[in-house]
Design a protein around this motif. Sequence first.
Motif, PDB file in Angstrom:
ATOM      1  N   MET A   1     -22.089  95.526  33.809  1.00  9.14           N
ATOM      2  CA  MET A   1     -22.091  94.918  35.145  1.00  9.14           C
ATOM      3  C   MET A   1     -22.273  95.968  36.249  1.00  9.14           C
ATOM      4  SD  MET A   1     -19.478  92.221  36.865  1.00  9.14           S
ATOM      5  CE  MET A   1     -18.287  93.247  37.666  1.00  9.14           C
ATOM      6  N   ASP A   2     -21.548  97.068  36.164  1.00 13.14           N
ATOM      7  CA  ASP A   2     -21.657  98.088  37.214  1.00 13.14           C
ATOM      8  C   ASP A   2     -23.054  98.699  37.235  1.00 13.14           C
ATOM      9  OD1 ASP A   2     -19.045  97.591  37.831  1.00 13.14           O
ATOM     10  OD2 ASP A   2     -18.242  99.342  36.769  1.00 13.14           O
ATOM     11  N   GLN A   3     -23.569  98.941  36.051  1.00 14.89           N
ATOM     12  CA  GLN A   3     -24.929  99.487  35.938  1.00 14.89           C
ATOM     13  C   GLN A   3     -25.959  98.519  36.522  1.00 14.89           C
ATOM     14  OE1 GLN A   3     -25.164 100.351  31.656  1.00 14.89           O
ATOM     15  NE2 GLN A   3     -27.010 101.524  32.175  1.00 14.89           N
ATOM     16  N   ALA A   4     -25.764  97.233  36.257  1.00 17.40           N
ATOM     17  CA  ALA A   4     -26.702  96.235  36.770  1.00 17.40           C
ATOM     18  C   ALA A   4     -26.644  96.205  38.296  1.00 17.40           C
ATOM     19  CB  ALA A   4     -26.394  94.861  36.182  1.00 17.40           C
TER      20      ALA A   4
ATOM     21  N   ASP B   1     -25.794  98.711  40.255  1.00 11.08           N
ATOM     22  CA  ASP B   1     -26.439  99.943  40.729  1.00 11.08           C
ATOM     23  C   ASP B   1     -27.957  99.781  40.748  1.00 11.08           C
ATOM     24  OD1 ASP B   1     -24.003 101.174  41.013  1.00 11.08           O
ATOM     25  OD2 ASP B   1     -24.139 102.363  39.177  1.00 11.08           O
ATOM     26  N   ALA B   2     -28.496  99.223  39.655  1.00  8.70           N
ATOM     27  CA  ALA B   2     -29.953  99.071  39.550  1.00  8.70           C
ATOM     28  C   ALA B   2     -30.467  98.105  40.620  1.00  8.70           C
ATOM     29  CB  ALA B   2     -30.328  98.576  38.151  1.00  8.70           C
ATOM     30  N   ILE B   3     -29.736  97.035  40.845  1.00  9.31           N
ATOM     31  CA  ILE B   3     -30.159  96.030  41.828  1.00  9.31           C
ATOM     32  C   ILE B   3     -30.101  96.603  43.242  1.00  9.31           C
ATOM     33  CG2 ILE B   3     -29.415  93.879  42.961  1.00  9.31           C
ATOM     34  CD1 ILE B   3     -28.739  92.867  40.065  1.00  9.31           C
ATOM     35  N   LEU B   4     -28.996  97.245  43.585  1.00 14.18           N
ATOM     36  CA  LEU B   4     -28.839  97.769  44.955  1.00 14.18           C
ATOM     37  C   LEU B   4     -29.902  98.810  45.261  1.00 14.18           C
ATOM     38  CD1 LEU B   4     -24.938  97.957  45.206  1.00 14.18           C
ATOM     39  CD2 LEU B   4     -26.468  96.259  46.237  1.00 14.18           C
ATOM     40  N   GLU B   5     -30.295  99.533  44.228  1.00 19.80           N
ATOM     41  CA  GLU B   5     -31.335 100.550  44.405  1.00 19.80           C
ATOM     42  C   GLU B   5     -32.692  99.925  44.780  1.00 19.80           C
ATOM     43  OE1 GLU B   5     -33.142 103.276  41.143  1.00 19.80           O
ATOM     44  OE2 GLU B   5     -31.003 103.753  41.329  1.00 19.80           O
ATOM     45  N   LYS B   6     -32.899  98.674  44.376  1.00 19.16           N
ATOM     46  CA  LYS B   6     -34.187  98.005  44.641  1.00 19.16           C
ATOM     47  C   LYS B   6     -34.240  97.350  46.012  1.00 19.16           C
ATOM     48  CE  LYS B   6     -35.683  98.370  40.294  1.00 19.16           C
ATOM     49  NZ  LYS B   6     -35.914  99.759  39.931  1.00 19.16           N
ATOM     50  N   LEU B   7     -33.093  97.175  46.645  1.00 21.83           N
ATOM     51  CA  LEU B   7     -33.078  96.445  47.919  1.00 21.83           C
ATOM     52  C   LEU B   7     -33.646  97.320  49.038  1.00 21.83           C
ATOM     53  CD1 LEU B   7     -29.583  94.698  47.794  1.00 21.83           C
ATOM     54  CD2 LEU B   7     -31.763  93.874  46.902  1.00 21.83           C
TER      55      LEU B   7
ATOM     56  N   ASP C   1     -38.790 101.939  33.947  1.00 17.20           N
ATOM     57  CA  ASP C   1     -38.012 100.744  34.298  1.00 17.20           C
ATOM     58  C   ASP C   1     -36.562 100.908  33.839  1.00 17.20           C
ATOM     59  OD1 ASP C   1     -40.170  99.378  35.413  1.00 17.20           O
ATOM     60  OD2 ASP C   1     -40.755  98.518  33.480  1.00 17.20           O
ATOM     61  N   ASP C   2     -35.672 100.114  34.434  1.00 16.27           N
ATOM     62  CA  ASP C   2     -34.280 100.118  33.996  1.00 16.27           C
ATOM     63  C   ASP C   2     -34.111  99.239  32.766  1.00 16.27           C
ATOM     64  OD1 ASP C   2     -32.783 101.533  36.225  1.00 16.27           O
ATOM     65  OD2 ASP C   2     -33.894 100.028  37.373  1.00 16.27           O
ATOM     66  N   PHE C   3     -33.228  99.669  31.873  1.00 14.80           N
ATOM     67  CA  PHE C   3     -32.872  98.864  30.693  1.00 14.80           C
ATOM     68  C   PHE C   3     -31.354  98.860  30.594  1.00 14.80           C
ATOM     69  CE2 PHE C   3     -31.991  97.683  26.405  1.00 14.80           C
ATOM     70  CZ  PHE C   3     -33.076  96.970  25.933  1.00 14.80           C
ATOM     71  N   ILE C   4     -30.750  97.691  30.652  1.00 14.55           N
ATOM     72  CA  ILE C   4     -29.288  97.610  30.700  1.00 14.55           C
ATOM     73  C   ILE C   4     -28.769  96.664  29.625  1.00 14.55           C
ATOM     74  CG2 ILE C   4     -27.317  96.912  32.133  1.00 14.55           C
ATOM     75  CD1 ILE C   4     -29.165  97.660  34.572  1.00 14.55           C
ATOM     76  N   LEU C   5     -27.796  97.159  28.860  1.00  4.82           N
ATOM     77  CA  LEU C   5     -27.125  96.316  27.873  1.00  4.82           C
ATOM     78  C   LEU C   5     -26.005  95.581  28.589  1.00  4.82           C
ATOM     79  CD1 LEU C   5     -27.159  99.184  25.354  1.00  4.82           C
ATOM     80  CD2 LEU C   5     -28.142  96.956  24.849  1.00  4.82           C
TER      81      LEU C   5
ATOM     82  N   THR D   1     -21.309  86.180  36.380  1.00  4.12           N
ATOM     83  CA  THR D   1     -20.581  87.402  36.039  1.00  4.12           C
ATOM     84  C   THR D   1     -20.696  88.426  37.164  1.00  4.12           C
ATOM     85  OG1 THR D   1     -21.001  87.044  33.702  1.00  4.12           O
ATOM     86  CG2 THR D   1     -20.402  89.273  34.341  1.00  4.12           C
ATOM     87  N   MET D   2     -21.905  88.596  37.673  1.00  7.02           N
ATOM     88  CA  MET D   2     -22.131  89.584  38.736  1.00  7.02           C
ATOM     89  C   MET D   2     -21.367  89.225  40.003  1.00  7.02           C
ATOM     90  SD  MET D   2     -24.130  91.941  37.510  1.00  7.02           S
ATOM     91  CE  MET D   2     -25.165  92.721  38.741  1.00  7.02           C
ATOM     92  N   LEU D   3     -21.130  87.932  40.212  1.00  8.04           N
ATOM     93  CA  LEU D   3     -20.456  87.495  41.431  1.00  8.04           C
ATOM     94  C   LEU D   3     -18.998  87.133  41.179  1.00  8.04           C
ATOM     95  CD1 LEU D   3     -23.350  85.322  42.911  1.00  8.04           C
ATOM     96  CD2 LEU D   3     -22.736  87.684  43.494  1.00  8.04           C
TER      97      LEU D   3
END
Length: 195
Positions: free
Chosen positions: A184-187, A189-195, A171-175, A44-46
């Motif tokens: 998906m957009d929230q996920a 955002d959370a991932i890019l913030e960790k890189l 921590d992040d919590f995403i539905l 889904t993310m890709l």
Amino acid sequence: MEINTHNAEILLSAANKSHYPEDELPEIALAGRSNVGKSSFINTMLNRKNLARTSGKPGKTQLLNFFNIDDKMRFVDVPGYGYARVSKKEREKWGRMIEEYLTTRENLRAVVSLVDLRHDPTADDVQMYEFLKYYEIPVIIVATKADKIPRGKWNKHESAIKKKLNFDPSDDFILFSSVTKAGMDQAWDAILEKL
Ligand SMILES: Nc1nc2c(ncn2[C@@H]2O[C@H](COP(=O)(O)OP(=O)(O)OP(=O)(O)O)[C@@H](O)[C@H]2O)c(=O)[nH]1
Ligand SMILES: [Mg+2]
């Protein structure tokens, strides 16, 4: 960071350290019960149908699968836990493989820990969260299959999950839903913030 998420491919599958890619690219690993939707999350993310192979049959993913995303980062699809029909020996092998990756991998930036929004977290879910907190590995909780719960009940389910996990509010919590792409957009955002 600018990432072309459509430029993705499976890179390799690894059973242990000696097979991990040898470079400095940041990695985001997917953890969760077998069948919770880890491979679906990656697809889904890709925006891909079946890049990470999914199946109705639990236990589909057996090795650590590394996905190259635009030569800038990787997803690491981790075999699911809690699949009843495996021997003690196989469970131990699984445990060593996961533990080695999670505790020694310098490329690891965060773990996306998936739980099923419909149900209370299992003992294994709680143990995984405690493990990640203990090793101070950044974690993003993704509660998946949200399409199977009416929106009016999302809050109630979210609260129950947080309570059972002893969730750390920092921590992040995403539905999330792989069917509707909710979250998906929230996920991202959370991932890019960790890189
Ligand atoms: N309705 C719904 N079904 C989903 C969702 N995510 C995954 N599924 C379904 O759940 C089943 C398991 O999904 P997978 O992505 O293969 O699960 P996995 O966590 O990778 O499983 P293992 O590789 O066995 O650990 C498949 O039938 C998916 O279609 C979702 O958000 N909503
Ligand atoms: Mg899978």
